[in-house]
Scaffold this motif. Structure first.
Motif, PDB file in Angstrom:
ATOM      1  N   ILE A 260       0.544  -1.375  -0.343  1.00  0.00           N
ATOM      2  CA  ILE A 260       0.183  -0.104   0.100  1.00  0.00           C
ATOM      3  C   ILE A 260       1.533   1.320   0.243  1.00  0.00           C
ATOM      4  CG2 ILE A 260      -0.257  -0.078   2.227  1.00  0.00           C
ATOM      5  CD1 ILE A 260      -3.169   1.423   1.702  1.00  0.00           C
ATOM      6  N   GLN A 261       0.780   2.366  -0.316  1.00  0.00           N
ATOM      7  CA  GLN A 261       0.874   2.972  -0.953  1.00  0.00           C
ATOM      8  C   GLN A 261       0.949   4.486  -1.120  1.00  0.00           C
ATOM      9  OE1 GLN A 261       4.740   4.020  -0.717  1.00  0.00           O
ATOM     10  NE2 GLN A 261       4.471   6.735  -2.127  1.00  0.00           N
ATOM     11  N   SER A 262       0.663   5.591  -0.305  1.00  0.00           N
ATOM     12  CA  SER A 262       0.263   6.558  -1.281  1.00  0.00           C
ATOM     13  C   SER A 262       0.814   7.948  -1.626  1.00  0.00           C
ATOM     14  CB  SER A 262      -1.114   7.175   0.449  1.00  0.00           C
ATOM     15  OG  SER A 262       0.113   7.957   1.431  1.00  0.00           O
ATOM     16  N   ARG A 263      -0.484   9.099  -2.231  1.00  0.00           N
ATOM     17  CA  ARG A 263       0.054  10.005  -3.083  1.00  0.00           C
ATOM     18  C   ARG A 263      -0.989  11.132  -3.409  1.00  0.00           C
ATOM     19  NH1 ARG A 263       4.213  12.268  -4.627  1.00  0.00           N
ATOM     20  NH2 ARG A 263       3.489  12.671  -6.476  1.00  0.00           N
ATOM     21  N   PRO A 264       0.085  12.025  -2.533  1.00  0.00           N
ATOM     22  CA  PRO A 264      -1.718  13.195  -2.432  1.00  0.00           C
ATOM     23  C   PRO A 264      -2.251  13.547  -3.908  1.00  0.00           C
ATOM     24  CG  PRO A 264       1.205  14.143  -2.464  1.00  0.00           C
ATOM     25  CD  PRO A 264       1.300  12.975  -2.862  1.00  0.00           C
ATOM     26  N   LYS A 265      -3.262  13.902  -4.085  1.00  0.00           N
ATOM     27  CA  LYS A 265      -4.100  13.998  -4.910  1.00  0.00           C
ATOM     28  C   LYS A 265      -4.067  15.104  -6.315  1.00  0.00           C
ATOM     29  CE  LYS A 265      -9.164  12.398  -6.363  1.00  0.00           C
ATOM     30  NZ  LYS A 265     -10.591  12.384  -5.697  1.00  0.00           N
ATOM     31  N   PRO A 266      -4.272  14.409  -7.681  1.00  0.00           N
ATOM     32  CA  PRO A 266      -3.721  16.244  -7.721  1.00  0.00           C
ATOM     33  C   PRO A 266      -5.050  17.028  -7.676  1.00  0.00           C
ATOM     34  CG  PRO A 266      -3.081  14.529  -9.385  1.00  0.00           C
ATOM     35  CD  PRO A 266      -4.222  13.674  -8.359  1.00  0.00           C
ATOM     36  N   ASP A 267      -4.178  18.562  -7.681  1.00  0.00           N
ATOM     37  CA  ASP A 267      -5.689  19.321  -7.536  1.00  0.00           C
ATOM     38  C   ASP A 267      -6.734  19.110  -6.473  1.00  0.00           C
ATOM     39  OD1 ASP A 267      -4.778  20.259 -10.251  1.00  0.00           O
ATOM     40  OD2 ASP A 267      -5.767  19.002 -11.003  1.00  0.00           O
ATOM     41  N   SER A 268      -6.409  17.731  -5.220  1.00  0.00           N
ATOM     42  CA  SER A 268      -7.318  18.424  -3.980  1.00  0.00           C
ATOM     43  C   SER A 268      -6.138  18.233  -3.318  1.00  0.00           C
ATOM     44  CB  SER A 268      -7.844  16.810  -4.213  1.00  0.00           C
ATOM     45  OG  SER A 268      -9.070  16.873  -4.845  1.00  0.00           O
ATOM     46  N   PRO A 269      -5.924  19.332  -2.634  1.00  0.00           N
ATOM     47  CA  PRO A 269      -4.928  19.633  -1.318  1.00  0.00           C
ATOM     48  C   PRO A 269      -5.558  18.670  -0.437  1.00  0.00           C
ATOM     49  CG  PRO A 269      -5.711  22.146  -2.185  1.00  0.00           C
ATOM     50  CD  PRO A 269      -6.587  20.477  -2.761  1.00  0.00           C
ATOM     51  N   TRP A 270      -4.361  17.922   0.682  1.00  0.00           N
ATOM     52  CA  TRP A 270      -4.830  17.318   1.319  1.00  0.00           C
ATOM     53  C   TRP A 270      -5.696  16.158   1.658  1.00  0.00           C
ATOM     54  CZ3 TRP A 270      -0.968  19.688   3.377  1.00  0.00           C
ATOM     55  CH2 TRP A 270      -0.443  20.167   3.112  1.00  0.00           C
ATOM     56  N   GLU A 271      -5.909  16.297   0.129  1.00  0.00           N
ATOM     57  CA  GLU A 271      -6.379  14.908   0.285  1.00  0.00           C
ATOM     58  C   GLU A 271      -5.656  13.208  -0.770  1.00  0.00           C
ATOM     59  OE1 GLU A 271     -10.302  14.431  -1.632  1.00  0.00           O
ATOM     60  OE2 GLU A 271     -10.702  16.439  -1.142  1.00  0.00           O
ATOM     61  N   TYR A 272      -5.754  12.466  -0.768  1.00  0.00           N
ATOM     62  CA  TYR A 272      -4.539  11.500  -1.654  1.00  0.00           C
ATOM     63  C   TYR A 272      -5.430  10.477  -2.406  1.00  0.00           C
ATOM     64  CZ  TYR A 272      -1.769  13.398   1.960  1.00  0.00           C
ATOM     65  OH  TYR A 272      -1.145  14.675   2.473  1.00  0.00           O
ATOM     66  N   VAL A 273      -4.766   9.298  -3.156  1.00  0.00           N
ATOM     67  CA  VAL A 273      -4.279   7.962  -3.712  1.00  0.00           C
ATOM     68  C   VAL A 273      -3.736   7.586  -3.235  1.00  0.00           C
ATOM     69  CG1 VAL A 273      -4.618   7.155  -6.026  1.00  0.00           C
ATOM     70  CG2 VAL A 273      -4.896   9.986  -5.508  1.00  0.00           C
ATOM     71  N   PHE A 274      -4.552   5.781  -3.116  1.00  0.00           N
ATOM     72  CA  PHE A 274      -4.187   4.624  -2.387  1.00  0.00           C
ATOM     73  C   PHE A 274      -3.453   4.099  -3.626  1.00  0.00           C
ATOM     74  CE2 PHE A 274      -5.983   7.004   0.992  1.00  0.00           C
ATOM     75  CZ  PHE A 274      -5.376   6.732   2.550  1.00  0.00           C
ATOM     76  N   PHE A 275      -2.364   2.796  -3.313  1.00  0.00           N
ATOM     77  CA  PHE A 275      -2.330   2.576  -4.529  1.00  0.00           C
ATOM     78  C   PHE A 275      -2.257   1.144  -4.199  1.00  0.00           C
ATOM     79  CE2 PHE A 275      -0.673   6.595  -6.427  1.00  0.00           C
ATOM     80  CZ  PHE A 275      -0.959   6.596  -7.297  1.00  0.00           C
ATOM     81  N   LEU A 276      -2.667  -0.106  -4.126  1.00  0.00           N
ATOM     82  CA  LEU A 276      -2.503  -1.442  -3.618  1.00  0.00           C
ATOM     83  C   LEU A 276      -2.076  -2.344  -4.379  1.00  0.00           C
ATOM     84  CD1 LEU A 276      -4.250   0.310  -1.342  1.00  0.00           C
ATOM     85  CD2 LEU A 276      -5.366  -2.176  -0.881  1.00  0.00           C
ATOM     86  N   ASP A 277      -1.255  -3.392  -4.023  1.00  0.00           N
ATOM     87  CA  ASP A 277      -1.070  -4.535  -4.717  1.00  0.00           C
ATOM     88  C   ASP A 277      -1.897  -5.577  -3.340  1.00  0.00           C
ATOM     89  OD1 ASP A 277       0.197  -2.891  -7.200  1.00  0.00           O
ATOM     90  OD2 ASP A 277       2.163  -3.325  -6.239  1.00  0.00           O
ATOM     91  N   VAL A 278      -2.229  -6.285  -4.322  1.00  0.00           N
ATOM     92  CA  VAL A 278      -3.166  -7.267  -3.350  1.00  0.00           C
ATOM     93  C   VAL A 278      -3.100  -9.057  -4.601  1.00  0.00           C
ATOM     94  CG1 VAL A 278      -5.409  -7.010  -4.347  1.00  0.00           C
ATOM     95  CG2 VAL A 278      -5.653  -8.472  -2.390  1.00  0.00           C
ATOM     96  N   ALA A 279      -2.954  -9.780  -3.970  1.00  0.00           N
ATOM     97  CA  ALA A 279      -2.130 -11.677  -4.741  1.00  0.00           C
ATOM     98  C   ALA A 279      -3.985 -11.953  -5.060  1.00  0.00           C
ATOM     99  CB  ALA A 279      -1.851 -12.373  -3.655  1.00  0.00           C
ATOM    100  N   GLY A 280      -4.014 -12.404  -6.285  1.00  0.00           N
ATOM    101  CA  GLY A 280      -5.620 -12.958  -6.974  1.00  0.00           C
ATOM    102  C   GLY A 280      -5.569 -12.888  -7.918  1.00  0.00           C
ATOM    103  N   ASN A 281      -7.181 -13.421  -8.111  1.00  0.00           N
ATOM    104  CA  ASN A 281      -6.998 -13.151  -9.846  1.00  0.00           C
ATOM    105  C   ASN A 281      -8.593 -12.865 -10.035  1.00  0.00           C
ATOM    106  OD1 ASN A 281      -8.403 -14.629 -12.232  1.00  0.00           O
ATOM    107  ND2 ASN A 281      -5.943 -14.992 -13.072  1.00  0.00           N
TER     108      ASN A 281
END
Length: 315
Positions: A260-281
């Protein structure tokens, strides 16, 4: 064509997902069983001798009809979206320096999918013109990630000042053109060979086990039974417990969260996008149930891809 078994899983899962997920399931169904492009056109960022070129050549193993270099990361995205190439190969994470944030941000703004990944072992070297030595060098140029990965070497050579450059191989090309023994680059042995540079110091990376993970991007998903890793991105409501509630769906459905990794959301100060990798199909009903609930509770959601993971290697 979707097999009856897959159709059964998809239709069974619809009953368990919230209303409004049919579009999400249709997106998944479009990628099920999709074959990889034969003799594809492949693009990477950098120039000959870059680690991006190495990853592209190793992953496609000579099956590509053309391998084209682009100057910037977003140039690869644009070429892929235009149909100029079939696949793009870009770095997404280094075991020492962390995520390649520019690529992560570009993923949130495009309609492309990850269909594969490739891991290469990165060995950095100090490269200079004939007559140069570690003692004569006062400036070193390379990609910011490469500089970060060699921080201990640079710390022990305080007379050398590091300057960021667009790409490790481009930096090597620049040094070859300057013909200045006071300037050097950090790059691969292949870059030294291609641009006629001497190897002043070998293996100057801080961590001996230094790996970079590259993603393979396409205009559509390619989901096969071998696809065992899922990547997604989402944003949550800005309230207490929102992220916990979303992550709980993976635990409830028995899914292993890999990253899990977070990044600031473009054009939305103090909001974030979370990137997730999960095992599965994505043929697994439990996976579909979990992702359907995550999608419903997110303020923004993107399915990034389902693809075979690349095992850790010592190339």
């Amino acid at each position: 064509m979707t097999t009856p078994r897959i159709e059964k899983v998809l239709h069974a899962s619809i009953d368990k997902l919230y209303i409004g997920s049919e579009e999400f399931l249709a997106e998944i169904e479009a990628g099920l069983g999709t074959a990889a492009v034969s003799a594809p056109k492949v693009g990477y960022q950098g120039v000959a001798g870059s680690f991006g070129e190495q990853a592209a050549l190793e992953y496609f193993g000579g099956t590509a009809s053309a391998v084209t270099n682009y100057r910037e990361f977003d140039d690869v995205f644009s070429a892929l979206e235009r149909g100029e190439i079939d696949y793009g190969v870009l770095p997404i994470e280094n075991s020492t320096a962390g995520d390649v944030l520019e690529v992560a941000d570009l993923i949130t703004r495009c309609s492309l999918y990850v269909v594969g990944e490739h891991i290469i072992r990165v060995r950095h070297n100090l490269l200079g013109v004939s007559g140069a030595s570690t003692e004569t060098v006062r400036e070193v140029y390379s990609h910011p990630q490469a500089i970060s990965q060699c921080r201990d070497f640079l710390r022990h050579h305080a007379a050398i000042n590091a300057y960021p450059y667009a790409n490790t191989a481009l930096a090597a090309k620049f040094i070859a053109e300057t013909r200045n023994p006071a300037k050097a680059s950090i790059g691969s042995l292949r870059a030294a060979e291609l641009y006629g540079l001497d190897v002043l110091e070998r293996n100057i990376q801080t961590a001996e086990n230094n790996y970079t993970r590259f993603i393979i991007l396409s205009r559509q998903m390619e989901i096969t039974p071998q696809s065992d890793k899922i990547s997604l991105a989402f944003s949550t409501a800005h309230k207490s417990g929102a992220l916990y509630s979303i992550l709980a769906h993976f635990a409830y459905n028995g899914l292993n969260l890999l990253k899990i990794q977070s990044r600031p959301k473009p054009d939305s100060p103090w909001e974030y996008v979370f990137f997730l990798d999960v095992a599965g199909n994505l043929e697994d009903a439990n996976v579909l149930i979990a992702l359907g609930k995550v999608r419903e509770q997110s303020t923004w959601f993107k399915l990034v891809g389902n693809y075979p993971h690349c095992p850790h290697t010592d190339r």
